[in-house]
Scaffold this active site. Structure first.
Site, short mmCIF file in Angstrom:
data_model
loop_
_atom_site.label_atom_id
_atom_site.label_comp_id
_atom_site.label_asym_id
_atom_site.label_seq_id
_atom_site.Cartn_x
_atom_site.Cartn_y
_atom_site.Cartn_z
N HIS A 211 -16.44 36.56 -23.91
CA HIS A 211 -17.84 36.95 -23.81
C HIS A 211 -18.41 36.73 -22.42
O HIS A 211 -19.61 36.61 -22.24
CB HIS A 211 -18.67 36.18 -24.85
CG HIS A 211 -18.29 36.53 -26.24
ND1 HIS A 211 -18.53 35.73 -27.31
CD2 HIS A 211 -17.61 37.59 -26.72
CE1 HIS A 211 -18.05 36.29 -28.41
NE2 HIS A 211 -17.47 37.43 -28.07
N CYS B 235 -25.82 41.93 -10.18
CA CYS B 235 -26.93 42.88 -10.05
C CYS B 235 -26.62 44.12 -10.89
O CYS B 235 -25.51 44.66 -10.81
CB CYS B 235 -27.09 43.29 -8.57
SG CYS B 235 -28.26 44.65 -8.34
P1 NAD Z 1 -20.27 43.65 -33.02
O1 NAD Z 1 -20.26 42.57 -34.03
O2 NAD Z 1 -21.14 44.82 -33.28
O3 NAD Z 1 -18.78 44.09 -32.66
C1 NAD Z 1 -18.51 44.60 -31.35
C2 NAD Z 1 -17.83 45.95 -31.59
O4 NAD Z 1 -17.36 46.41 -30.37
C3 NAD Z 1 -16.66 45.81 -32.53
O5 NAD Z 1 -16.63 46.91 -33.40
C4 NAD Z 1 -15.48 45.77 -31.61
O6 NAD Z 1 -14.36 46.39 -32.18
C5 NAD Z 1 -15.95 46.56 -30.43
N1 NAD Z 1 -15.47 46.05 -29.16
C6 NAD Z 1 -16.17 45.24 -28.37
N2 NAD Z 1 -15.48 45.02 -27.23
C7 NAD Z 1 -14.29 45.69 -27.35
C8 NAD Z 1 -13.16 45.83 -26.52
N3 NAD Z 1 -13.12 45.26 -25.29
N4 NAD Z 1 -12.11 46.57 -26.95
C9 NAD Z 1 -12.17 47.13 -28.16
N5 NAD Z 1 -13.22 47.05 -29.01
C10 NAD Z 1 -14.27 46.33 -28.59
O7 NAD Z 1 -20.64 42.96 -31.66
P2 NAD Z 1 -22.08 42.96 -31.11
O8 NAD Z 1 -22.93 42.33 -32.15
O9 NAD Z 1 -22.40 44.31 -30.57
O10 NAD Z 1 -21.84 41.97 -29.89
C11 NAD Z 1 -20.88 42.39 -28.91
C12 NAD Z 1 -20.21 41.17 -28.42
O11 NAD Z 1 -21.14 40.41 -27.63
C13 NAD Z 1 -19.76 40.26 -29.57
O12 NAD Z 1 -18.43 39.86 -29.34
C14 NAD Z 1 -20.71 39.08 -29.46
O13 NAD Z 1 -20.09 37.87 -29.83
C15 NAD Z 1 -20.99 39.06 -27.99
N6 NAD Z 1 -22.23 38.34 -27.75
C16 NAD Z 1 -22.26 37.42 -26.77
C17 NAD Z 1 -23.42 36.71 -26.58
C18 NAD Z 1 -23.47 35.65 -25.53
O14 NAD Z 1 -24.47 34.99 -25.38
N7 NAD Z 1 -22.35 35.50 -24.83
C19 NAD Z 1 -24.56 36.92 -27.33
C20 NAD Z 1 -24.48 37.88 -28.29
C21 NAD Z 1 -23.31 38.59 -28.51
N1 APR Z 2 -16.77 19.83 -34.32
C1 APR Z 2 -16.33 20.76 -35.22
N2 APR Z 2 -17.03 21.89 -35.53
C2 APR Z 2 -18.23 22.05 -34.93
C3 APR Z 2 -18.76 21.12 -34.01
C4 APR Z 2 -17.97 19.98 -33.70
N3 APR Z 2 -18.38 19.05 -32.83
N4 APR Z 2 -19.98 21.57 -33.61
C5 APR Z 2 -20.21 22.73 -34.26
N5 APR Z 2 -19.16 23.00 -35.06
C6 APR Z 2 -18.97 24.21 -35.88
C7 APR Z 2 -20.19 24.64 -36.64
O1 APR Z 2 -20.14 24.13 -37.95
C8 APR Z 2 -20.08 26.17 -36.61
O2 APR Z 2 -19.51 26.66 -37.81
O3 APR Z 2 -18.70 25.24 -34.94
C9 APR Z 2 -19.11 26.48 -35.47
C10 APR Z 2 -19.77 27.27 -34.35
O4 APR Z 2 -20.00 28.57 -34.86
P1 APR Z 2 -21.11 29.47 -34.17
O5 APR Z 2 -22.33 28.66 -33.94
O6 APR Z 2 -21.20 30.72 -34.98
O7 APR Z 2 -20.52 29.82 -32.73
P2 APR Z 2 -19.38 30.88 -32.40
O8 APR Z 2 -18.41 31.00 -33.53
O9 APR Z 2 -18.85 30.49 -31.08
O10 APR Z 2 -20.21 32.26 -32.24
C11 APR Z 2 -19.49 33.43 -31.80
O11 APR Z 2 -21.53 34.69 -31.49
O12 APR Z 2 -23.70 34.87 -30.70
C12 APR Z 2 -22.37 35.15 -30.43
O13 APR Z 2 -21.45 35.42 -28.33
C13 APR Z 2 -21.95 34.44 -29.20
O14 APR Z 2 -19.82 33.54 -28.63
C14 APR Z 2 -20.82 33.54 -29.65
C15 APR Z 2 -20.34 34.25 -30.87
#
Ligand code: NAD
Ligand code: APR
Length: 234
Positions: free
Chosen positions: A114, A122
């Site tokens: 991510h 930019c």
């Molecule tokens: P989503 O749940 O709608 O799924 C993303 C879609 O794009 C999926 O269908 C997947 O197959 C496709 N896709 C994405 N990248 C791809 C790649 N490189 N190659 C092939 N297929 C690809 O996801 P979303 O809700 O649109 O979010 C997009 C991504 O951004 C997610 O992985 C989410 O975790 C990430 N995200 C990051 C942050 C952050 O703060 N870093 C915040 C929100 C979402």
């Molecule tokens: N030890 C074990 N488990 C933990 C701990 C800990 N210290 N702290 C939190 N957790 C668990 C929580 O119970 C939770 O189920 O880690 C999990 C974190 O899950 P999320 O909060 O959903 O985070 P993540 O899985 O990284 O989310 C995926 O969503 O919004 C997007 O891009 C964003 O990368 C993020 C993606």
């Protein structure tokens, strides 16, 4: 059992989510009590829609998160994983986290699915800035374009190089260990299944249950990751 698998595995891949960094002080997204998305709608904040139409809230949210990754540091669990890489016990890390803590702790083979909050770019000319810029200055590039964090927002695709690296690593894994992810988000949550389908042993270590636990060879719930890794490291 896991200690045996870890010592015997010829190729071990670790997959981390926000739960890997909560013991450093960074909130995760979906935990019952502290998850960021319990208080905010991600589609209104962490999305391209927010960046284009709600830029002040977007910047306020990401300034807060940039301050967090500058104030907090990797914890013992990050350093153990980096040490295991040096010992050859871990081959790579696939992370959904954008805090850069695995690299700060010394891990080298890290795929940031991510992107990273450590950098801004930019939107007009692509110039890269350090994320400190988001705190000190207005968010304009010297070319006049606006800066944004180099992370993947909801609605965007993942960086192809990180995605491809993660796919190759998942396919090579003999042991695939998930640490601190709810596995709620596609396509990141598909990599544990890719590894499993290719014959890897799948271990999920997460405070709460996940929808993928039924595919795992071992599930560890209710244990903090730092404690889990420390016990395994002894
Ligand atoms: P989503 O749940 O709608 O799924 C993303 C879609 O794009 C999926 O269908 C997947 O197959 C496709 N896709 C994405 N990248 C791809 C790649 N490189 N190659 C092939 N297929 C690809 O996801 P979303 O809700 O649109 O979010 C997009 C991504 O951004 C997610 O992985 C989410 O975790 C990430 N995200 C990051 C942050 C952050 O703060 N870093 C915040 C929100 C979402
Ligand atoms: N030890 C074990 N488990 C933990 C701990 C800990 N210290 N702290 C939190 N957790 C668990 C929580 O119970 C939770 O189920 O880690 C999990 C974190 O899950 P999320 O909060 O959903 O985070 P993540 O899985 O990284 O989310 C995926 O969503 O919004 C997007 O891009 C964003 O990368 C993020 C993606």
């Amino acid at each position: 059992m896991l200690s045996k698998w870890l010592n015997e595995s010829s190729y071990t891949v670790v997959f981390t989510g926000a739960g890997m960094s909560t013991e450093s002080g960074l909130p995760d997204f979906r935990s019952q009590n502290q998850g960021l998305w319990n208080k905010k709608d991600p589609s209104k904040i962490a999305s391209t829609e927010a960046l284009n139409n709600n830029v002040h809230d977007f910047i306020a949210f990401y300034r807060e998160r940039v301050l967090g990754i500058k104030e907090f540091k990797p914890h013992k669990g990050h350093y153990i994983l980096a040490d295991w890489e040096k010992q050859g016990k871990v081959n790579s890390i696939i992370t959904q986290n954008v805090d850069g803590f695995h690299q700060q702790a010394g891990s080298k083979q890290v795929a940031e699915l991510h992107g990273t909050l450590q950098k801004l770019h930019c939107q007009t000319c692509g110039e890269i800035y350090s994320s400190e810029e988001y705190i000190q200055r207005e968010y304009y590039c010297s070319c006049g374009g606006t800066l944004r964090p180099s992370i993947v927002l909801f609605g965007e695709t993942l960086p192809q190089d990180a995605f491809q690296f993660a796919l190759e690593e998942a396919e090579k894994a003999e042991l695939f260990i998930v640490l601190g992810s709810s596995l709620s988000v596609t396509p990141a949550n598909q990599f544990p299944l890719v590894a499993k389908e290719k014959g890897a042993k799948l271990v999920i270590v997460n405070r709460e249950e996940t929808d993928f636990d039924l595919y795992a060879d071992q599930v560890v719930n209710g244990k903090e990751i730092g404690e889990f890794l420390t016990e395994l490291d002894d």
